[in-house]
Each structure stands twice: as structure tokens, then as C-alpha cells.
Design an enzyme around this catalytic site. Structure first.
Site, PDB file in Angstrom:
ATOM      1  CG  HIS A 379      -2.020  -0.931   1.155  1.00 52.58           C
ATOM      2  ND1 HIS A 379      -3.212  -0.793   0.777  1.00 52.58           N
ATOM      3  CD2 HIS A 379      -1.800  -2.277   1.788  1.00 52.58           C
ATOM      4  CE1 HIS A 379      -3.717  -1.964   0.915  1.00 52.58           C
ATOM      5  NE2 HIS A 379      -3.175  -2.939   1.648  1.00 52.58           N
ATOM      6  CE  LYS A 573      -7.108  13.626   0.473  1.00 53.15           C
ATOM      7  NZ  LYS A 573      -7.258  12.304  -0.399  1.00 53.15           N
ATOM      8  NE  ARG A 574      -4.117   9.530  10.247  1.00 48.71           N
ATOM      9  CZ  ARG A 574      -3.920   8.430  11.197  1.00 48.71           C
ATOM     10  NH1 ARG A 574      -4.763   7.800  11.569  1.00 48.71           N
ATOM     11  NH2 ARG A 574      -2.954   8.780  11.816  1.00 48.71           N
ATOM     12  CE  LYS A 579      -3.135  10.365   3.267  1.00 50.48           C
ATOM     13  NZ  LYS A 579      -4.058   9.768   2.166  1.00 50.48           N
ATOM     14  CE  LYS A 685     -14.464   4.862   0.943  1.00 52.82           C
ATOM     15  NZ  LYS A 685     -13.484   5.416   2.308  1.00 52.82           N
TER      16      LYS A 685
END
Ligand code: 26Q
Length: 832
Positions: A379, A573-574, A579, A685
Site C-alpha cells: 500500500h 483524509k489523514r 497529501k 467515494k
């Protein structure tokens, strides 16, 4: 829906069962019951229905000694070896709330709602009583939960194996804008969903030493004498398919001390605390989920957790296999193990140990079986997130396993590796399981162990898998050309469309039928509706209602009033540097400045919505949260803006909150530095619910862009190649700061205390990191991001155009169902 299930539903016994639970378990009556009582009674009733179904669907393996029959799926996916039971080994299962999903899967939503109404109770208030089951950090844990749903739905016999943590991921609150962590007491008085199976308790060992047995032959046999023993007690949760005809289970282990927990000698001497030490020890293993999801620390408790649940699960599997009367040699024919990242990699040497030391197999036979059974999902490409364990630490806790890992490595290096690369020491060093450190210790590379010990290795999106092959494991890919494959992630449409967006679900049902729940590609039928003004209106209307609902939550949680007509721009998100929530923040500040400069211009009103937890020890991530909160406070209270701009950070982001945010999102922020987000699943999603994506060509964004078409997504920023070129040239963020006045002004505003007059230096660390380090090159992508955001604002002002794109996103993202992912695993990985 089968007749059996229908009977349960239409049977008045549902009401009787529910009221019985109220009376007998909770000691109350329908008239006096609180919302919480109703929640518990309803949950117990639904659990009972699926437990009955678990027994009926002839999946309860231990009840019958009949071989194989008990494992046969109700309907098989394909002919061939359909009997292989899938065991999904994962340190994390981020299940969220279970009642709403169960009501939907068993088609009891309306029944329950009507029944509660007759007592003056609202079902939604009852659903809100449930604490999320947060036994995971983020993407990897939620993926495991979606996969459990899809395995049941595809009627593939499967068990999820994990840990029944007493405390899940911490609860997040903000104090003066800073994240504070609180314990997640999710099952203080037990969870109605979990059934304890004390009769299936297993015992495992830890620590101790090795002893030699001489059996008279030339061979000396090794065996492990553990210094400590522990019990693993299984807690089961049923996982029904949509429609309920089929049920799998999730089995989570709780640790307990295996010897009598109180030392009576010490107790009698009056040393009460010392006497109870064992009690505490037994509890700690399954006590708490580690909240880090990158830069793992080599903590021995974490390794013990990993071994604990792998050892328990393998014992459980072998016991079931034997109870069916099947020969141990056939183990791999009947079971496939899927390792969710390297966290359960210790299962590889543990399986070898069980087969050799307990079952008496020779090495080659044990290795053949192990390698046929194990499959590993990668991952991450972040080098610091790859797990390594010190050999001395591992050897202290698991001496036998260290021996076995050394043997695996020895045989691999002298066999396959030497055959391929001869004495090319550079390559040999790279593929070795051991990394030699300067200080003499060795580190065990769990990823290398996992690749060598597995039949298949997969990445989680097309781009990611190609980078796994080209950059992470190029040598292994050359050695085993068919081992590395791609399986693009997916999300379950039951939870992430049908359940969380009932308005949209109804609209879809009315126009394209209801079969999309189990065959998401049917969303394609929506394509022509993108040209129908009436449909676009109805679609927009659903979104508006969802935004009103979210606005109420924002009002309650953040005390900020937002306009549901504004563009809802969402990043959930985290919190991670890669990110790039900080890039989003820089854009917000630049927009703020633009509005202040041109107060009379016709700006597109926006609400920026954040949800994110930072690992408690991740200092910079916590500073970014603080910065967003501080900027939000100033912007939200600036009267000059006339409500054109709002920024909210919803505290305690979790699955149940995601279910409220996602259906209300207009824009989905997927802005990671290219090459760093393995896949992303939030992107799927949000897109499925009709949000347009603004994103880089990273992870599954690439495939999302292909699916929806260039006109229906806002792509910006450097590509993987662009990023690596820039890094090679030597990236100097300060140059971007100096040469771009808009950027400079935004960063200066963080530096000079504009967003916190009382402590002007508070946000300096974030600003300085961007100017002098900026590891993930936010400044390099700033211009291109701002330009894409300008296009977003422009498009949002043309509702027909916007809603058409939005509908096409829903219509074209059917391929991102986790049903498709699981079908891919079945075909490309497990061969079931
Ligand atoms: C490891 C050792 C010690 C402590 C913690 C950990 C640890 C825990 C969790 C390391 C990593 C994780 C989680 C990783 C994760 O969630 N990765 C995400 O997986 C998603 C599903 O495949 C992808 O969509 C995301 O891109 C990826 O970041």
C-alpha cells in the site's frame, strides 16, 4: 432476496424479538426505552438474524465434520478451485457503524423505521447512538472493511482476521485550534455486534529459547520453548451479503494471560499490585491500535501484536482444516491468505514453524505450501513507511522465527538469487531480507520477506503497481515476472452510495432500476440522463438537501453558519505532508487576499471543509492542523467578505462523519504529490456521489480521469516524471516563493502573524517548512493548482454545465466498486 430471509422480515417475530431484547437484556419496555436502549435491542435482533443465517448458509465450519461441503459457496463465481477459503489478515478493520448497514443489507430499514415511529422514535436518532468501530487508521483499514462487504456479497467463503482492540483510533478534539487526543472508548459496556467464542480460544507462545532434540539420527531437531504463553480469545462479527442470504465472518482476537493471572504468593505477602501484573500484561497486547500510518517506530509491542493475531489465526485455520478430516498437505488447496501490507508478514515464518515443528514436515514441503498460500498487498512507496524490524529485537521475542527467516534468506540467496545474478553483490544486497547496519545489528525487511514468501504481490492502482514493479521491486519483478500484479482498489456501493446517500439512491432507482447496488457498472445507464434538464434539476436538488444536512452539522460542531448554495470544497483524509493539505491552505489564503483586494467583484462563494487526524507524534502535521484552524478563525470572522468564503475543520473525522460529508461535496480534493498516494479510496467515494475531482495524476486519480474523461475532472500539477526531474535538478522552494508574488503574500501572511495576532510566531514553522524544505513540492504545483481552481469557480457558475459533469462522474465510476476489486483478486490473485 431469498424466501428464508423474507420470512424473517414479514414474520411478526421481528417485533417480538426486538421487544424481547428490550425487556430481557436491557430490563426496560418499549414505552420507557431510551434511544440507546432501542439501538442496542435493534442491533442484537439483527445480529441474531445473521447468526441464524451463518448457521443456515452451512458456513459454520466447526459444526460439521463433513469435509468440503461446509465450505462450498452458495453460488460459485466460476468453476475450478472454488473451495479455497480466503483469510484476510489485517491489523486494521475500520468498520464504522454497523446498524444502518445491517438494516439495509437485511432489508429491514423500513420495517424498523415504521415500528419505531409507532413509539414516537426516529430511526436516525437511534442510528446516531452507535459509536464508530474505529479499529483502523485510514485507507488501508477501511479497504479491509469494504472488502469484507464485497466478499460476502460475491459469496466467496472468507474470514477476516484481526485484533479486537479495546481502544481504537483516538478521538480528536481541538483546543485553541490544536489537535488533542482522547481515548476511544468504543465498547465500554460491550458491543452488541460481537459474539465471544471462548471454546475456540487458542494458546500462543512468546520469548523463551531454542532447544535441540537428538532423535538418534544424524539430524538435530530444533524446538522452541516459549518463556511466556498467552491466550487469544476470538470475538466474531457476522458480515451479511446484500439481501442477507450469505454470511461470512470477521474474527477479532483478544489477548488474555494463559496462566492464573494473580500470583497468590505475592498476593498473600501483601504485594497486591505486583500480584496482578500478569493481569495487566495479558490485556496490553490487544489494548490499543497504533495511531501511526507511516514512519513506523520499531516498538516491540507492535511486533507482539502482529505475531499475536497471526499466530492465533493460523492455529484457527489449521484446527478447522483438521476438524474437516483433511490432510495437512492439502492446506494450500483449501486456504488462501491475503496479507494486508507487511503488518501480518510474520505469518510466513509462523506458518513454516507450524508445518515443520508441529506437523513434522520437511523444509521443502512446508515452503511449497507457505508459498502457495500467502499473497501480499503493498500500500505504499514511501521508503520510511516500509516496515523493518531489528533482528535482535525479533530474536528476543520470537527466537524460532528469527532462525526460520535466516534460513529462508539463506536458501533464497544461494538458490534463486545466485542463479539469476551470480555474485553481483549489489543486487544480492538489495534483495536480501537482511539489511546490515553499521552498528552490527541487522534489520529485517518485511517487504522482501513478503515478496519472497508470497505467490502473488499486488499494488492497489495501475500507476502504483507499475511503480512497485519499476522502482520498489525491480529485481524481484525480473526474477518472478508473473508475481507482481495490479488490483485497483474499490469501495462498497452499499455503504458509500445506497446507505450514505438515500436521496441519490432513490433517484437512481426511479430512473435506472435498483440493480446497481450489486452491479455498479449499471450506473452507465445514467449517461443519457446527463442531457435531461429535469434530471439535472432533480440531481441538484438531492445535493442541495445533503448540503443543508451537512450545514447543520457544521453549525453544531464548528459554530459556523455556511450557505448551502456555496461550492462545498472538501478535503477529507489523514493529515500528511504528501497529501498536501498545506497546498489547499495556501490557495485559501490567496483567495482571501483576492477577495479583500476586489471586494465588489462577483466571486464564487465557497466553503472549504476539512476532516483529518494527524498521528500524535507527527509534529508538522499537527502544526498544519493548527494553521488551518487559525486561518479559518480569521476568515470566518471577517465581515468584509460578506459570507463569500468560509473555512471549517470538522473535528474527529471518522467513517460516520464521512458518510455525512461525502454526499454533500461539490469538489473533491485529491492533490497529493504525484507518485506518493498509492491509490486513494476517498476519491472514489466522492466521485461516485457526484463530486468533481480536482487532482494530480497520482494513484487511482489516473484511472478516475480515464473513466470520466478529461472534460469532467480538473487535473493539474507535475506528473511522476516531472516530480522526479525536479528533484534531480535540486529543488529549491525558496525560488518559487521569491518569484511568485501571490504565493509570497500567502506565505508571508502565515509568517507575520496575520492569522494569530496574539502569538505572531505561532504559524512560522509551517511557513518556514514550505520556504526552506517543502519535501512534497507544494510550491512547485501552486500555480497550476490555482489555475485549476479558477476553472472550478468558473464552471460552478454555469449550473447546467456543472451538473452535467457531476452526473457523468456518477455514471462512469461504476468500475470502482470493491465488488470489482474482489472479483479481480479472485481471478488474478487467489485463483478461486
Ligand atoms: C506500520 C508499522 C507500525 C505502525 C503503523 C504502521 C502502519 C499502519 C497503517 C503503516 C501504514 C498504515 C496504513 C497505510 C494506508 O492506509 N495506506 C493507504 O492504503 C489505501 C488502501 O490501499 C490507499 O488507498 C492509500 O493510497 C494508502 O495511503
Amino acid at each position: 432476496m431469498t424466501n428464508e430471509i423474507n420470512q424473517t422480515i414479514n414474520n411478526p417475530s421481528f417485533t417480538v424479538e426486538l421487544e424481547n431484547h428490550l425487556r430481557r437484556e436491557l430490563g426496560t419496555t418499549p414505552k420507557r426505552a431510551t434511544n440507546r436502549d432501542w439501538w442496542q435491542a435493534l442491533s442484537l435482533t439483527l445480529r441474531d438474524i445473521s447468526l441464524d443465517q451463518l448457521q443456515q448458509s452451512s458456513l459454520e465450519p466447526l459444526k460439521s465434520l463433513e469435509p468440503l461441503k461446509s465450505l462450498e459457496p452458495v453460488k460459485s463465481l466460476n468453476e475450478g478451485n472454488t473451495n479455497r477459503h480466503v483469510c484476510y489478515l489485517s491489523m486494521e478493520f475500520l468498520m464504522g457503524r454497523l446498524l444502518g448497514d445491517a438494516l439495509m443489507n437485511l432489508d429491514l430499514y423500513e420495517t424498523a423505521s415504521t415500528l419505531l415511529q409507532s413509539y414516537g422514535i426516529r430511526l436516525s436518532d437511534v442510528l446516531d447512538q452507535e459509536r464508530d468501530m474505529s479499529l483502523g487508521n485510514g485507507g488501508l483499514g477501511r479497504l479491509a472493511a469494504c472488502f469484507m462487504d464485497s466478499l460476502a456479497n460475491l459469496q466467496i467463503p472468507a474470514t477476516g482476521y484481526g485484533i479486537n482492540y479495546r481502544y481504537g483510533l483516538f478521538r480528536q478534539i481541538f483546543e485553541d485550534g490544536s489537535q488533542k487526543e482522547k481515548p476511544d472508548v468504543w465498547r465500554e459496556f460491550g458491543s452488541p455486534w460481537e459474539t465471544c467464542r471462548p471454546s475456540e480460544t487458542v494458546e500462543i507462545g512468546l520469548f523463551g529459547h531454542m532447544e535441540m532434540d537428538h532423535d538418534g539420527s544424524n539430524y538435530a531437531k530444533n524446538h522452541w520453548v516459549p518463556g511466556k504463553k498467552l491466550f487469544g480469545v476470538p470475538w466474531d462479527i457476522t458480515i451479511p451479503s446484500f439481501g442477507g442470504q450469505y454470511v461470512n465472518r470477521l474474527r477479532l482476537w483478544e489477548s488474555q494471560v494463559s496462566t492464573y493471572p494473580i500470583d497468590l504468593d505475592k498476593y498473600n505477602q501483601g504485594d497486591y499490585l505486583e500480584a496482578c501484573r500478569n493481569l495487566v500484561d495479558g490485556d496490553t497486547i490487544s489494548g490499543v491500535l497504533y495511531p501511526e500510518d507511516s514512519t513506523p517506530q520499531g516498538k516491540d509491542l507492535r511486533l507482539t501484536q502482529q505475531y499475536f493475531f497471526c499466530a492465533c489465526s493460523l492455529k484457527d485455520i489449521i484446527r478447522q482444516h483438521k476438524q474437516r478430516g483433511l490432510p495437512i498437505n492439502d492446506l494450500a488447496k483449501h486456504y488462501a491468505l491475503q496479507l494486508n501490507d507487511t503488518h501480518p508478514a510474520i505469518a510466513i515464518p509462523e506458518l513454516m514453524r507450524l508445518l515443520m515443528d508441529d506437523e513434522g514436515m520437511v523444509w521443502d514441503q512446508a515452503w511449497k505450501i507457505t508459498r502457495a498460500m500467502c499473497h501480499y498487498t503493498n500500500h505504499t512507496l514511501l521508503p520510511e513507511a516500509l516496515e523493518k524490524w531489528s533482528a535482535s529485537l525479533l530474536g528476543r521475542i520470537l527466537p524460532r522465527h528469527l532462525q526460520i527467516i535466516e534460513m529462508i534468506n539463506y536458501i533464497f540467496l544461494n538458490g534463486e538469487a545466485r542463479e539469476k545474478w551470480g555474485d553481483n553483490i549489489e543486487v544480492i544486497q538489495k534483495v536480501s531480507i537482511f539489511e546490515e547496519l553499521e552498528n552490527g545489528d541487522r534489520m529485517i525487511r518485511m517487504a522482501n520477506l513478503s515478496v519472497i514468501g508470497s505467490r502473488r504481490v499486488n499494488g492497489v492502482a495501475a500507476l502504483h503497481s507499475s511503480l512497485v514493479k519499476a522502482n520498489l521491486f525491480p529485481e524481484f519483478n525480473a526474477l518472478y515476472p508473473d508475481k507482481l500484479v495490479n488490483v485497483t482498489n474499490g469501495v462498497t456501493p452499499r455503504r458509500w452510495l445506497a446507505h450514505c446517500n438515500p436521496g441519490l439512491a432513490r433517484l437512481l432507482d426511479k430512473n435506472i432500476g435498483s440493480e446497481w447496488r450489486t452491479d455498479l457498472n449499471l450506473l452507465e445507464k445514467l449517461t443519457p440522463f446527463a442531457e435531461s434538464p429535469e434530471f439535472l434539476d432533480a440531481f441538484a436538488n438531492v445535493r442541495f438537501k445533503n448540503k443543508e444536512r451537512l450545514a447543520r452539522i457544521i453549525e453544531k460542531e464548528c459554530k459556523v453558519t455556511v450557505n448551502p448554495n456555496a461550492l462545498f470544497d472538501v478535503q477529507i483524509k489523514r493529515l500528511h505532508e504528501y497529501k498536501r493539505q498545506q497546498l489547499n491552505l495556501l490557495h485559501i489564503i490567496s483567495l482571501y487576499h483576492e477577495m479583500l483586494d476586489n471586494p465588489d467583484a462577483d466571486h464564487t462563494p465557497r466553503v472549504f471543509i476539512f476532516g483529518a487526524k494527524a498521528a500524535p507524534g507527527y509534529v508538522l502535521a499537527k502544526q498544519i492542523i493548527l494553521a488551518i484552524n487559525k486561518v479559518a478563525q480569521v476568515i470566518n470572522n471577517d465581515r468584509r467578505l460578506d459570507d463569500q468564503l468560509k473555512v471549517v475543520f470538522l473535528p474527529d473525522y471518522r467513517v460516520s462523519l464521512a458518510e455525512q460529508i461525502i454526499p454533500a461535496a461539490d469538489l473533491s480534493e485529491q492533490i497529493s504529490t504525484a507518485g506518493f498516494e498509492a491509490s486513494g479510496t476517498g476519491n472514489m467515494k466522492l466521485g461516485l456521489n457526484g463530486a468533481l475531482t480536482i487532482g494530480t495524476l497520482d494513484g487511482a486519480n489516473v484511472e478516475i480521469a480515464e473513466a470520466v474523461g478529461d472534460d469532467n475532472i480538473f487535473i493539474f500539477g507535475k506528473t511522476v516524471e516531472g516530480i522526479s526531474e525536479l528533484r534531480q535538478q535540486g529543488y529549491i522552494p525558496y525560488q518559487y516563493y521569491e518569484s511568485n508574488p501571490v504565493l509570497k503574500r500567502a506565505i508571508n501572511a502565515l509568517l507575520d502573524g496575520s492569522f494569530c495576532q496574539h502569538k505572531p510566531d505561532l504559524l512560522k514553522p509551517v511557513a518556514e517548512d514550505l520556504m526552506y524544505r517543502d519535501q512534497f513540492m507544494a510550491l512547485a504545483d501552486f500555480d497550476s493548482y490555482r489555475e485549476a481552481q479558477r476553472k472550478v469557480s468558473e464552471t460552478f457558475r454555469k449550473p447546467r454545465l456543472w451538473w452535467r459533469k457531476s452526473v457523468l462522474n456518477t455514471a462512469r465510476l461504476g468500475g470502482f466498486s470493491s465488488d470489482r476489486s474482489i472479483a479481480d483478486y479472485a481471478e488474478k490473485v487467489w485463483g478461486v
